[in-house]
Design an enzyme around this catalytic site. Structure first.
Site: not given
Length: 981
Positions: A41, A332, A502
């Site tokens: 359209s 670590h 830790d």
């Protein structure tokens, strides 16, 4: 039936046109160009503008006339979408088909009463219906009053033929001359929108909807069968920038070239890899059950590291998981080893206490360090025993143990206990810290350089574990504030995150005496209790219980509001056993070697009579006698017994000629050639080795890769002999039995020693490397070149020497092994060389004078000598920062091959955009790098590879015209033809 002002025709059409054209222009700025356009359209006006039918001013004039004239019509009428095909509908007078959206969805339009009545009929039949929110009944006779005025309004516009294929709303087919006239656009208002036929004509492909919400994209999905991708640029459920970015990303991952430069206009960009996306999935097909622990008879604990929980039949509990892939755990390190922190084991026990209904951890003693391998992962079990009731009473206590074993172990062995203790009803005392923070009389303790000093002492905390933010001394106590990094993944699900727990222990090193250089680690936890979960920032008080760390420390932690988080009645520290950690570190987890083993299922010798080819015999004689072609032929290719290069070359050349002759004879294609050597392999420790025959084995093993069913290697004792008469039995039952066994068992290599048959088997390697005395720097090296088995651990004092101008010290995480290293180890490198490693990746731990571009903690890769050790010194100019998403292994393998390719193509050859380049052996290390670099430069790449690797070239995106075999010179003519000379 009411509509908003924006939904009114006059404004809606103008707004949609502006939005669609704006999106088209925006997509164009990212390099997105449509192969074809389809409108719906008012959308066809925007599509026509994009396709070049109308300039922007004329398109705006058409939209303005259309919207104004339609909007001036009397309001009324209705439009309804019905779940039915257009051929199913019987339309009353005045009602028309407005749009064919899908084969089973049709929009009707006209006066309100008959339209709604028809919709009710279909709704009563169980079909879906939906009234559209519009102010007018488009594409119906109610539009007739404005058509004449509209034709006059657009009569002077400049219409042109489309330059991009455009599929028509009127026909559903590509438009031609008819669109370039006012008549087409007048009919466009009245005739149905043939959207579904247009999509069906275009067929499978990628569809991108330009509009405020996905409507047409859904319709396209319901229209086309096959490989269709339907996307939308905007979505009402998402912000505009997010939805648009998602659309671009989806286009990119499905093969559309996107120019991302406008998106990152304010910052630097990094090119993606230059190879094509292969879109190959690696996850299991049955992904629906991949993480379903209930399906496996387990519970889902919700813990990131221990996700599976099993309540055992005897009243116990088992938590299981797998660690090693989590990058934050790699932050670590202690003395170069990735050591799972004792805080993590304590958290696992705390979580087990919660699962078992216990109050906390009464006691937990750490028995052995849990070291993660550099390669592979570790399986974890937290085992909670059933309660041991005395006199019929359950005191609430449970024994707990923490175990691990390498993930590659599949039998019941290999488990090691790392911690054991007791869960139970821990006292419920809650911690409290002063209302003022920090405490009024506390003295600040500077933490600048804290983690640098820790690294020098052996505690190598990465970003995830550098949580200490501030610290004060309050009498004998220390108080501190610790925090998790903002970018840390996997925070939810822990009782208390191990990195936070830790970090709360880091100030402990300042308590008691620690002047002797000992490394203190958590040893025994008592009275560990959790009060709240989810904390990211805590304030802790650490109170020593004696003069030294082995007397214990009391810990209390609260959140920023003063609410308790966790308490530890006593944490006892112990010096680390350095030797034990070193022994753990030097395991060969994941490494395998080839060991010769005695075959136990060798059959008795058969009565087969196999011809034997003597050295220099003509292969064609086997097929020229007019007899049946033998299934097995033995060839004596024993070495000369010499050890110099000439002997090896003579034996290898003769063998190569034999292999060529064998493969060139088509009548021998189904026969097996057994190449018999003497002492080419040492099947037992201390066995002798004929290096000339060993060279023959290496040559034939290569030929076996290309011709897997043609050749068999058989190695005999030095004094074993074969009868060269082609018409008699080999005469050796052990040989005949071994060959029969190899043929039946599909063994490509066998050896016979003293009548026994030996076969090679891959076994887990035992470490042959003995570490040096603790504290001495080391690397891999060798006293003299010969074989890779001569590699050993050697002292490397230069790694600890003071840094010079422009130097940096690295903690090596991965070292690249390249062809140069192999040649040096074998004594074949021109000019010699030192076996020590020359490329790798790691973390900068120290910088020397004049280094400004790098800093401690930087993750880097590059060229540096001594890479085969935990510590190395490098020239800062030879290093570069690693991309964030690269692994250590990826970064360590890049420098030599890519720098070699860059030096050859750019520095020496001066390759530029638009030029052509032939890259030989393009599937090798330097070859693949050269292909990527040449493409990055914009050159046209022709590549060669062996016949067995042509599929790899194809997977790299090199088409048939640009690839050829590297095994002959035919590539020259092929590439000349492909390039037009």
């Amino acid at each position: 039936g009411q509509v908003s002002e924006l939904e009114h025709t006059t404004y809606a059409q103008a707004g949609l046109f502006a939005l669609q054209v704006g999106l088209a222009r925006l997509l164009g700025s990212f390099g997105v160009r449509p192969d074809a356009v389809i409108g719906h359209s008012i959308g066809e006006v925007a599509a026509a503008h994009v396709a070049g039918v109308l300039g922007l001013e004329d398109a705006c004039a058409l939209v303005a006339a259309r919207a104004t004239l339609m909007g001036a019509l009397p309001e009324g009428g209705a439009m309804v979408a019905i779940e039915a095909g257009a051929d199913e509908l019987e339309l009353p007078d005045g009602v028309t088909v407005a749009a064919l959206n899908t084969p089973t969805s049709t929009v009707i339009s006209g006066p309100e009463e008959p339209v709604l009545e028809l919709a009710e009929v279909w709704k009563a039949q169980g079909r879906k219906t939906k009234r559209l929110s519009v102010s007018h009944a488009f594409h119906s006779p109610l539009m007739d009053p404005m058509l004449e005025d509209f034709q006059q309004a657009i009569g002077d516009l400049d219409f042109r033929l489309p330059v991009i294929p455009l599929l028509s709303n009127l026909t559903g087919r590509p438009v031609e001359q008819e669109i370039a006239s006012p008549d087409y656009w007048v009919q466009h208002i009245r005739q149905p929108v043939h959207f579904a036929p247009a999509v069906a004509h275009q067929g499978p492909g990628t569809y991108l909807e330009l509009g405020p919400d996905p409507v047409l994209a859904t319709a396209a999905q319901h229209t086309v069968d096959g490989d269709l991708l339907a996307l939308s640029t905007l979505n009402a459920k998402q912000s505009e920038d997010r939805a648009f970015a998602r659309a671009l990303a989806q286009l990119h991952t499905h093969g559309t070239d996107i120019d991302w430069t406008p998106w990152f206009a304010e910052g630097p960009t990094t090119d993606l890899p230059t190879y094509a996306f292969q879109r190959q999935h690696y996850w299991l097909e049955d992904a629906a059950h991949g993480g379903d622990t209930a399906r496996l008879g387990q519970g889902d604990s919700g813990h990131p590291l221990l996700p599976a929980a099993v309540a055992t039949a005897d009243g116990g509990l088992l938590l299981t998981g797998r660690i090693g892939e989590q990058r934050w755990l790699g932050d670590h390190r202690v003395l170069g080893s990735v050591l799972v922190p004792g805080a993590a084991l304590a958290e696992w026990a705390l979580r087990a206490a919660d699962e078992a209904g216990c109050g906390g951890v009464e006691e937990l003693v750490l028995r052995a360090p849990l070291v993660l391998p550099e390669n592979g992962a570790v399986n974890i079990q937290v085992v909670v025993q059933p309660a041991e009731a005395e006199a019929g009473a359950d005191d609430g206590r449970r024994d707990v143990r923490v175990y691990s074993r390498p993930s590659h172990e599949t039998n019941g062995a290999g488990w090691e206990c790392h911690a054991e203790g007791t869960l139970g009803p821990v006292a419920a005392d809650t911690p409290s810290l002063e209302a003022s923070w920090p405490p009024a009389d506390a003295e600040p303790v500077g933490i600048d350089g804290f983690y640098e000093r820790a690294a020098a002492a052996g505690y190598e905390y990465g970003p995830a574990f550098q949580g200490l933010r501030a610290m004060w001394r309050d009498g004998q106590d220390l108080v501190a504030e610790v925090e998790l990094p903002d970018d840390l993944d996997q925070v939810d699900g822990f009782a208390v995150h191990p990195a936070l727990l830790d970090a709360a222990l880091h100030p402990v090193s300042l308590l008691g005496s620690d002047d002797d250089g000992r490394l203190w680690l958590p040893f025994g936890w008592s009275g560990l209790r959790l009060h709240a979960v989810g904390a990211r920032v805590v304030r802790v008080r650490l109170s020593p219980l004696g003069e030294d760390l082995d007397h214990g420390v009391r810990i209390a932690a609260v959140d920023l509001a003063g609410a308790p988080v966790f308490t530890v009645e006593s944490l006892v520290m112990r010096p680390m056993d350095r030797d034990r950690l070193a022994r753990t570190r030097t395991t060969t987890d994941g490494l395998y070697s080839v060991e010769w083993t005695v075959a136990t299922d060798v059959p008795a010798a058969s009565g087969a009579v196999w011809p034997v080819l003597a050295r220099g015999a003509d292969v064609t004689e086997l097929v020229e006698k007019g007899e049946a072609v033998p299934e097995v032929v033995l060839a004596d290719v024993r070495g000369t017994g010499g050890t110099d290069d000439a002997d090896g070359l003579t034996a290898a050349t003769a063998t190569l000629e034999l292999l060529h002759a064998w493969t060139a004879e088509p009548q021998l294609a189904e026969s097996r050639l057994v190449l018999v050597t003497r002492e080419a392999v040492a099947v037992e420790d201390g066995g002798t080795l004929d290096v000339t025959a060993a060279g023959v084995w290496g040559l034939v093993r290569t030929a076996q890769r290309e011709n897997p069913d043609a050749f068999l290697l058989l190695d005999l004792d030095a004094d074993a002999d074969l009868d060269a008469d082609a018409d008699v039995d080999t005469g050796d039952e052990a040989v005949r039995g071994a060959v029969s066994y190899a043929l039946d068992a599909d063994e490509p290599q066998i050896a016979v020693r003293a009548g026994r048959v030996w076969v090679p088997r891959v076994t887990r390697a035992e470490s042959g490397l003995e570490p040096l005395d603790e504290g001495r720097a080391w690397r891999l090296g060798m006293d003299s070149a010969g074989t890779v088995e001569d590699v050993r651990v050697v002292a490397c004092p230069e790694a600890e020497a003071p840094l010079g101008e422009g130097q940096v010290r690295l903690a090596v995480r991965a070292a690249g092994v390249n062809f140069r290293d192999v040649l040096i180890a074998l004594g074949m490198y021109p000019g010699g060389g030192v076996f020590q490693g020359s490329e790798g990746a790691g973390v900068v731990t120290e910088i020397g004078p004049g280094v400004t571009e790098l800093a401690p903690g930087d993750r880097v890769m590059g060229l540096f000598e001594g890479a085969f050790g935990p510590v190395a010194v490098a020239d800062a100019r030879m290093l570069a920062r690693m991309p964030d998403n690269w692994t250590w292994h990826e970064a360590a393998a890049v420098p030599v091959v890519f720098l070699t390719a860059w030096f050859g193509l750019v520095e020496l050859a001066g390759l530029r955009r638009g030029e052509s380049v032939v890259i030989h052996a393009a599937t090798g290390g330097v070859g693949t790098a050269a292909v990527q670099i040449a493409r990055h430069l914009g050159a046209e790449v022709y590549a060669t590879a062996s016949p067995g690797k042509q599929h790899v070239l194809e997977a790299m995106g090199i088409d048939a015209a640009h690839r050829a075999s590297s095994r002959d010179v035919g590539f020259e003519e092929a590439f000349r033809a492909a390039s037009g000379g």
